[in-house]
Design a protein around this motif. Structure first.
Motif, PDB file in Angstrom:
ATOM      1  N   GLY A  10      -3.896   3.527   7.708  1.00 20.95           N
ATOM      2  CA  GLY A  10      -2.880   2.664   8.034  1.00 20.95           C
ATOM      3  C   GLY A  10      -1.991   2.152   6.801  1.00 20.95           C
ATOM      4  O   GLY A  10      -0.800   2.404   6.603  1.00 20.95           O
ATOM      5  N   GLU A  11      -2.922   1.665   5.784  1.00 20.73           N
ATOM      6  CA  GLU A  11      -2.442   1.025   4.533  1.00 20.73           C
ATOM      7  C   GLU A  11      -3.308   1.587   3.574  1.00 20.73           C
ATOM      8  O   GLU A  11      -4.402   1.432   3.369  1.00 20.73           O
ATOM      9  CB  GLU A  11      -2.269  -0.241   4.550  1.00 20.73           C
ATOM     10  CG  GLU A  11      -1.607  -1.127   3.257  1.00 20.73           C
ATOM     11  CD  GLU A  11      -1.672  -2.394   3.441  1.00 20.73           C
ATOM     12  OE1 GLU A  11      -0.933  -2.998   4.024  1.00 20.73           O
ATOM     13  OE2 GLU A  11      -2.679  -2.933   3.000  1.00 20.73           O
ATOM     14  N   ARG A  26       1.671   4.559   3.368  1.00 21.79           N
ATOM     15  CA  ARG A  26       1.429   4.302   4.927  1.00 21.79           C
ATOM     16  C   ARG A  26       0.915   5.652   5.643  1.00 21.79           C
ATOM     17  O   ARG A  26       1.481   6.657   5.083  1.00 21.79           O
ATOM     18  CB  ARG A  26       2.348   3.353   5.458  1.00 21.79           C
ATOM     19  CG  ARG A  26       2.664   2.093   4.675  1.00 21.79           C
ATOM     20  CD  ARG A  26       3.169   0.977   5.621  1.00 21.79           C
ATOM     21  NE  ARG A  26       3.488  -0.048   4.555  1.00 21.79           N
ATOM     22  CZ  ARG A  26       2.792  -0.991   4.342  1.00 21.79           C
ATOM     23  NH1 ARG A  26       1.232  -1.007   5.080  1.00 21.79           N
ATOM     24  NH2 ARG A  26       2.796  -2.050   3.547  1.00 21.79           N
ATOM     25  N   GLU A  27       0.471   5.436   6.695  1.00 23.07           N
ATOM     26  CA  GLU A  27      -0.050   6.771   7.541  1.00 23.07           C
ATOM     27  C   GLU A  27      -0.587   7.865   6.503  1.00 23.07           C
ATOM     28  O   GLU A  27       0.186   8.910   6.344  1.00 23.07           O
ATOM     29  CB  GLU A  27       1.270   7.161   8.220  1.00 23.07           C
ATOM     30  CG  GLU A  27       1.873   6.189   9.232  1.00 23.07           C
ATOM     31  CD  GLU A  27       1.070   5.230   9.775  1.00 23.07           C
ATOM     32  OE1 GLU A  27      -0.067   5.849  10.373  1.00 23.07           O
ATOM     33  OE2 GLU A  27       1.183   4.342  10.191  1.00 23.07           O
ATOM     34  N   GLY A  57      -6.456   3.886  11.422  1.00 24.18           N
ATOM     35  CA  GLY A  57      -5.275   3.009  11.021  1.00 24.18           C
ATOM     36  C   GLY A  57      -5.857   1.659  10.179  1.00 24.18           C
ATOM     37  O   GLY A  57      -4.710   0.973   9.616  1.00 24.18           O
ATOM     38  N   ALA A  58      -6.923   1.749   9.554  1.00 17.06           N
ATOM     39  CA  ALA A  58      -7.563   0.748   8.675  1.00 17.06           C
ATOM     40  C   ALA A  58      -6.798   0.850   7.473  1.00 17.06           C
ATOM     41  O   ALA A  58      -6.122   1.790   7.052  1.00 17.06           O
ATOM     42  CB  ALA A  58      -8.776   0.649   8.944  1.00 17.06           C
ATOM     43  N   SER A 374      -4.522  -4.314   6.745  1.00 18.57           N
ATOM     44  CA  SER A 374      -4.048  -4.447   5.542  1.00 18.57           C
ATOM     45  C   SER A 374      -5.130  -5.351   4.480  1.00 18.57           C
ATOM     46  O   SER A 374      -5.818  -6.172   4.831  1.00 18.57           O
ATOM     47  CB  SER A 374      -2.741  -5.398   5.708  1.00 18.57           C
ATOM     48  OG  SER A 374      -2.460  -6.004   4.191  1.00 18.57           O
ATOM     49  N   TYR A 375      -4.808  -5.146   3.296  1.00 22.63           N
ATOM     50  CA  TYR A 375      -5.636  -5.618   2.265  1.00 22.63           C
ATOM     51  C   TYR A 375      -5.447  -7.162   2.221  1.00 22.63           C
ATOM     52  O   TYR A 375      -6.164  -7.948   1.465  1.00 22.63           O
ATOM     53  CB  TYR A 375      -5.038  -5.142   0.616  1.00 22.63           C
ATOM     54  CG  TYR A 375      -3.654  -5.684   0.313  1.00 22.63           C
ATOM     55  CD1 TYR A 375      -3.729  -6.869  -0.613  1.00 22.63           C
ATOM     56  CD2 TYR A 375      -2.587  -5.063   0.638  1.00 22.63           C
ATOM     57  CE1 TYR A 375      -2.356  -7.206  -0.811  1.00 22.63           C
ATOM     58  CE2 TYR A 375      -1.260  -5.178   0.317  1.00 22.63           C
ATOM     59  CZ  TYR A 375      -1.074  -6.574  -0.357  1.00 22.63           C
ATOM     60  OH  TYR A 375       0.257  -7.159  -0.628  1.00 22.63           O
TER      61      TYR A 375
END
Ligand code: NIG
Ligand code: FE
Length: 397
Positions: A10-11, A26-27, A57-58, A374-375
């Motif tokens: 995801g990110e 992303r993606e 998506g992680a 997200s981070y």
């Protein structure tokens, strides 16, 4: 050649692709071939691979680079910690307690401690960890500390100049002679770096300069513990000698900050950006109940900042880079993006490495998969085990 596709990210923090410092995609998907990143791109265009990990998506980021840790020791100093939390100050005096325990330990005991702490750090996302000696403080125990450290890391640092051991208390010049002579000769084959604790009560600037010069003469890179317990000349000495990093940086003058900021510009003229990094160790301020370094002042001046744990039994008994990121954001006014960069690419700069701390084609395949989208969650969810999976040298751990 075996390949692995880490897909459905995801990110993705690359620290290298695009204009923003974290180089976020992303993606995305990452193709790993052997121990290297071979390709990065949109998931929709991901190539086939022998193995595939769908992270659903992680967020994925480069493995943490912990550029400052003291893992070769025996015993602990929990009682000293308790006394500090009851109001005692930290002076570094407990180092000699650990020296006694370390000298008395067997190789097997020291090795077990290094492996336990390295394993602990790996499970928290650390894929590169520098390891210092510094609790042997005689020729045989410094050499064996580094020999054992080198079994676990290629980033090993000779810290014979940690403190003057009790048996040399009245003869510090003689101890410096020992460090520069037989101790360095025994340590150097197992070490990549040399470090000195340049502080009141440890080594003064003349001794630090002499010891670093001896290390440099046998090919070791330079790093320094500086300005931890009070103001002093250590940071400017490090910059003057071209040290890769000056660590702690808790008490800095404007001239110290200027020297660090200018170190970047000078080096840029003659090659890659090998400035003197300011490595901040917020676990030490946490565990000694001391004021935190002013990261904002350094960043605003243009200094390259790294974050590391300083994992040791006295001033900072944590192996957790996520904990240090959370402290840096909450207590040192770093943004989450600055803290994550400092814990990955910043640590790599502090070790003068360009193959780690980034996820770009050709880089080492050291990746962390978060249990989060997200981070940002590394600082937003402190104390939560967010490291879902670690891939190191292309191998899922
Ligand atoms: O980085 N400052 C010197 N050395 C370590 C502390 C070592 C100890 O207290 O055992 C540090 O904080
Ligand atoms: Fe340290």
């Amino acid at each position: 050649m075996s390949s692995l596709l880490v897909d459905n990210i995801g990110e993705l923090v690359t620290n290298g692709i695009g204009a923003d410092p974290l180089g976020i995609r992303r993606e995305a998907a990452v193709l790993v071939e052997e121990d290297r990143v071979a390709w990065i791109g949109p998931s929709a265009y991901a190539p086939a691979a022998d193995h595939r990990i769908d992270v659903g998506g992680a967020a994925v980021l480069p493995g943490f680079v912990d550029s400052h840790a003291h893992l070769v020791f025996a015993g602990d100093r929990a009682a000293e910690f308790a006394a500090r939390m009851a109001g005692e100050p930290y002076t570094g005096g407990g180092i000699r307690t650990t020296v006694g325990a370390t000298r008395a330990a067997t190789d097997g005991e020291l090795r077990a401690t290094v492996r336990r702490l390295r394993g602990e750090a790996l499970r928290q996302g650390t894929t590169t960890m520098e390891i210092k000696s510094g609790y042997g403080l005689n020729v045989a125990d410094e050499a064996r500390s580094l020999r054992i450290a080198a079994e676990t890391s290629s980033e090993t640092t000779f810290l014979g100049a940690h403190v003057v051991p009790a048996e040399y208390a009245d003869r510090p010049d003689d101890y410096v002679g020992l460090v520069c002579g037989p101790m360095l000769a025994a340590a150097a084959p197992h070490a990549k770096w040399i470090d000195v604790f340049c502080e009141r009560g440890a080594f003064d600037v003349d001794h630090a300069r002499a010891i670093l010069a001896c290390g440099q003469a046998v090919g070791l890179g330079l790093r320094l513990h500086a300005n931890q317990l009070g103001p002093g000349p250590g940071v400017q000495l490090g910059v003057e000698l071209g040290a890769a990093s000056v660590d702690h940086c808790t008490y800095l003058s404007d001239a110290d900050v200027d020297a660090l900021a200018n170190s970047t510009t000078i080096e840029w003229l003659s090659g890659p950006p090998t400035c003197t990094v300011a490595t901040l160790l917020p676990g030490a301020e946490f565990s000694t109940r001391s004021p935190y370094p002013d990261a904002r002042r350094l960043l605003d001046a243009g200094v390259t900042v790294a974050l590391a744990t300083d994992c040791n039994p006295g001033s900072s008994y944590t192996s957790s880079m996520p904990f240090c990121i959370a402290l840096a954001v909450r207590e040192m006014r770093m943004t989450p993006a600055e803290a994550v960069w400092a814990a990955t690419a910043g640590g790599a700069r502090a070790l003068r490495r360009d193959d780690i701390g980034v996820l770009t084609p050709g880089a080492r395949a050291d990746l962390v998969v978060l249990d989060a989208p997200s981070y940002l969650h590394l600082a937003y969810r402190p104390g939560v085990p967010l490291i879902r999976q670690v891939i190191r040298n292309g191998v899922p751990q």
